[in-house]
Design an enzyme around this catalytic site. Structure first.
Site, mmCIF file in Angstrom:
data_model
loop_
_atom_site.group_PDB
_atom_site.id
_atom_site.type_symbol
_atom_site.label_atom_id
_atom_site.label_comp_id
_atom_site.label_asym_id
_atom_site.label_seq_id
_atom_site.Cartn_x
_atom_site.Cartn_y
_atom_site.Cartn_z
ATOM 1 N N LEU A 48 0.787 -1.231 0.000
ATOM 2 C CA LEU A 48 0.000 0.000 0.000
ATOM 3 C C LEU A 48 0.819 1.282 0.000
ATOM 4 O O LEU A 48 0.643 2.128 -0.872
ATOM 5 C CB LEU A 48 -0.994 0.032 1.166
ATOM 6 C CG LEU A 48 -1.893 1.288 1.153
ATOM 7 C CD1 LEU A 48 -2.667 1.409 -0.151
ATOM 8 C CD2 LEU A 48 -2.834 1.308 2.326
ATOM 9 N N ASP A 49 1.704 1.452 0.951
ATOM 10 C CA ASP A 49 2.403 2.730 1.036
ATOM 11 C C ASP A 49 3.777 2.665 0.383
ATOM 12 O O ASP A 49 4.647 3.479 0.672
ATOM 13 C CB ASP A 49 2.524 3.162 2.499
ATOM 14 C CG ASP A 49 1.163 3.531 3.068
ATOM 15 O OD1 ASP A 49 0.215 3.695 2.281
ATOM 16 O OD2 ASP A 49 1.051 3.651 4.298
ATOM 17 N N GLU A 50 3.963 1.722 -0.521
ATOM 18 C CA GLU A 50 5.296 1.469 -1.045
ATOM 19 C C GLU A 50 5.416 1.683 -2.546
ATOM 20 O O GLU A 50 6.391 1.276 -3.151
ATOM 21 C CB GLU A 50 5.701 0.024 -0.697
ATOM 22 C CG GLU A 50 5.787 -0.250 0.782
ATOM 23 C CD GLU A 50 6.940 0.497 1.433
ATOM 24 O OE1 GLU A 50 7.994 0.606 0.805
ATOM 25 O OE2 GLU A 50 6.765 0.976 2.565
#
Lengths: 275, 275, 275, 275
Positions: C218-220
């Site tokens: 997700l945040d990568e």
């Protein structure tokens, strides 16, 4: 509760003030103090954990302060503001969104425009919009009509959110220390028409914005906040203007936040900002 | 003169402290106070116009403060520091230049390196350089030798100016709250070897640096200052490392300035920085 | 007209491309080129003064490029977007204001929320709002309903404007390279719940925000833009959250501007941003 | 190898240039191009992976370019510079440290001072220092002596690292486009003596610095880099001056880096900076 005080400096002021607060069993969350050694002027902002009777506290503080002291004991839970606009939307839009979601820290009483461009956006947020055209009206008449509208709403502050009419000394004097303006700034400064065109031709690498209280010299009042945005050779004059609007929006938002939290004290042509 | 105090919070502390100062006829130039409501901890820094007898003042302040109060009455006109380095020059170079021109705010007693790379630059500034190699030496021996050199100079602070050896908990404990480190930081953080290579592969747009006091967990102590520098896709991993050094130099310089002016108070794993 | 191309690198690519443009009598206003030497990948963005037949130009460009070339000849005069939200207003409010005043650079087709908190603000701007609650629905059902709404509007990009549900790999794969997310970032990073509380306890001096394309982690995903805002010890965890929202709003606005002007090229987990 | 070219704009320039490079089997690492539509001026910087015969390449490029083209094929592996100083150390110190550690990107040939204050620091770095006092000497004599020293070292650039003498139009003309100056800047600008005192009295919140090429109007030449540093009411005029020095040092360092890497092209009173 917030207490802000300014007065001429002398030994023992903080002791006197905090002695009063301690006697009232008021706990200090944060305290900022500043002395302007050149003006020999004392400034203080105290954030208290508890609320108290404002008038009683002010009276007690007066007893330990010089006669010239200006004391504000957080007079209102929330400031009231009137916003003046012309055609540019960027600052007003930001104010309306924050106001709608109750994070502006102030109540927008109404918006007054000298054009009707921004009427529709105000209506969408149920904010009264008054059109005061300057067509076929002399400055005195125009300002009288604006003043009358302002006074009906009794605001704490008047925000010039890209209001593009120069106000008369009489108008400014009527609201001393209560009018906040935002304008673009450059390094170096460009005098005269089309500053963005001049900035482009000079190849500046920064565009700035300054929020300030309005005094008789329009762009020369006490500065509340300033910030810059980098630009490059690939910005056209139009792109620089867009960048300028972004930074104007951000700087005005910050200045309003500081003012609404009673963090800005003014003396002569200068502010003390307890951020 | 600077007075910094921290203790558990209670009503009346500022009144008590400033009452003492007023009785001594000491004028407050600026006062910063902060209460950490979660820790119930009180922090204050007072800048006084005049100097006074430190010990007498401290004794009088003790009488109005809780027993746990830590009081520092600007104990030294100028801090003394020892600098530890390995091979990278950027932070040491900046320190030596400021020191040479008397704007560091501290006396560099000596530089200790675990390599001799930076010996020559120290000699050029007439600063004693000691080489303590870690070759064929266990950590305890290495640190004993470093400690012995440090203790001979009795510094107020030990600056790790890109010192690339992890220090033991015993070493750190010996100088609690007195070791300052600088290291690069990333958004997101990259764990493991070659962080700049990882940052490059991830295409980060910012490189940061953090200056902090050293505790047992090397890069996890109380943060003094942080700042970032923007990077783009056109930065190679090597360029990012160069950008990282620029920002490390700037952040360490700022942190040292804050510490040497007694603007940084530490409690648990956190700082209060009265900038 | 904008032309963006990426392909494996080889000698003569710029000559080939600009040769085609010159033959078509198309004048180059600005050209940005980058070669990732590690990936051996070529990226170019050309801003042309004139418009031309997109399909014919693309066909001619293909003839001078390797078979793997990805060519985009400014496919749309304006991007179409769908915005996904939960309860936080700050990013959506900024998008709606810019959209209303036609400076977003994209058409907002609709807003989809998993709560109805932001329905009213959408209505005020005449933007369709669809509530897709995740209550009593498994993830597959929830995402199917969201997908179906998205697909009806055929957007170029899907903006997660503080959408607080983790999306499944299947959902993400369906819109590869077209989902843009914004989230807060810290130096150091804080894993687990309540990152702002952790940031407060650690006394960080910066709060950051990262806008990125969404991939399975997700945040990568590939980072589009990052920026930070300074904070101090006087910020409570709540104040830090507010500061985080300010910077999230600004960074998402910037990232959208870059994407909508075709300035962002993605390869593997990294962007090339021709600002 | 770096190729920078500027000439009047016409269709096909990039194709022509990159066609030549491709024929020579030179691989482009990065290419930046800009057209100033108002001046109808074309600017390009190409970073090539390989080196090549400069003169032969320049000759071949000439054949595809307009007659007015200014072509630079990275004429030197490293620039040569002469530094002019007065008494302030901050910019010179930074230059000397970078030079000593071979990261300046230029060879410092010598330092010329109109005071001897900075002689000792130059000696510590084995850099020749020449004192050219202006006492009992008219401007023409003073400048003749400085010119003679400069010309002996045949530098590519002359750096005014806080050189506090105004140079005559004749002197400037002799080194057109080769003199780089750094000076503080303010928002708003302050004309006349003691600008820091004026900035203090006006309560500015930013101090800026501008690095620029020198033209006849001393502080009005093409801007290379600008940046700012925030200040507050608690900065005295002296503190503002210190902050100004910090930002001057950083901005000059950045400008020199850009110039020494051939990233700065000048046309009329403006720069194109391919960062």
């Amino acid at each position: 509760m917030i207490v802000v005080i300014q007065c001429k400096d002398q030994v023992g002021l903080v002791a006197g003030i905090t002695g009063v607060l301690a006697k009232e069993q008021l706990n200090i969350v944060s305290l900022r103090e500043h002395v302007d050694k050149i003006e020999n002027r004392f400034f203080i902002r105290v954030h208290l954990e508890e609320d108290a009777d404002s008038q009683a506290l002010e009276a007690r503080l007066k007893q330990v302060l010089p006669a010239d002291a200006v004391i504000k004991v957080n007079p209102l839970p929330e400031k009231k503001v009137v916003v003046l606009v012309t055609k540019e939307y960027h600052c007003l839009g930001d104010i309306l969104i924050r106001h709608y979601f109750k994070t502006l820290g102030a109540q927008v009483q109404c918006v007054i425009g000298n054009h009707d461009t921004l009427e529709n956006i105000c209506q969408r947020f149920d904010i009264p919009f008054y059109l005061v055209s300057h067509d076929q009206k002399d400055k005195a008449d125009f300002e009288a009509q604006v003043s009358s509208l302002i006074d009906k709403h009794a605001p704490d502050y008047i925000i010039l959110a890209k209001f593009m009419r120069i106000l008369s000394p009489e108008f400014v004097a009527r609201y001393t220390g209560r009018i906040i303006n935002i304008h673009h700034s450059f390094l170096p400064a460009f005098v005269g028409a089309s500053p963005y065109r001049q900035a482009f031709e000079r190849g500046v690498k920064l565009i700035g914005a300054t929020a300030h209280f309005v005094t008789n010299e329009l762009d020369e009042g006490p500065i509340i906040a300033q910030q810059i945005i980098p630009v490059t050779h690939s910005h056209t004059a139009g792109d620089m203007m867009k960048a300028g609007k972004e930074i104007e929006t951000a700087v005005l938002a910050k200045a309003l936040h500081l003012v609404f939290e009673d963090r800005v004290l003014v003396y002569r042509n200068k502010t003390v900002v307890f951020e």
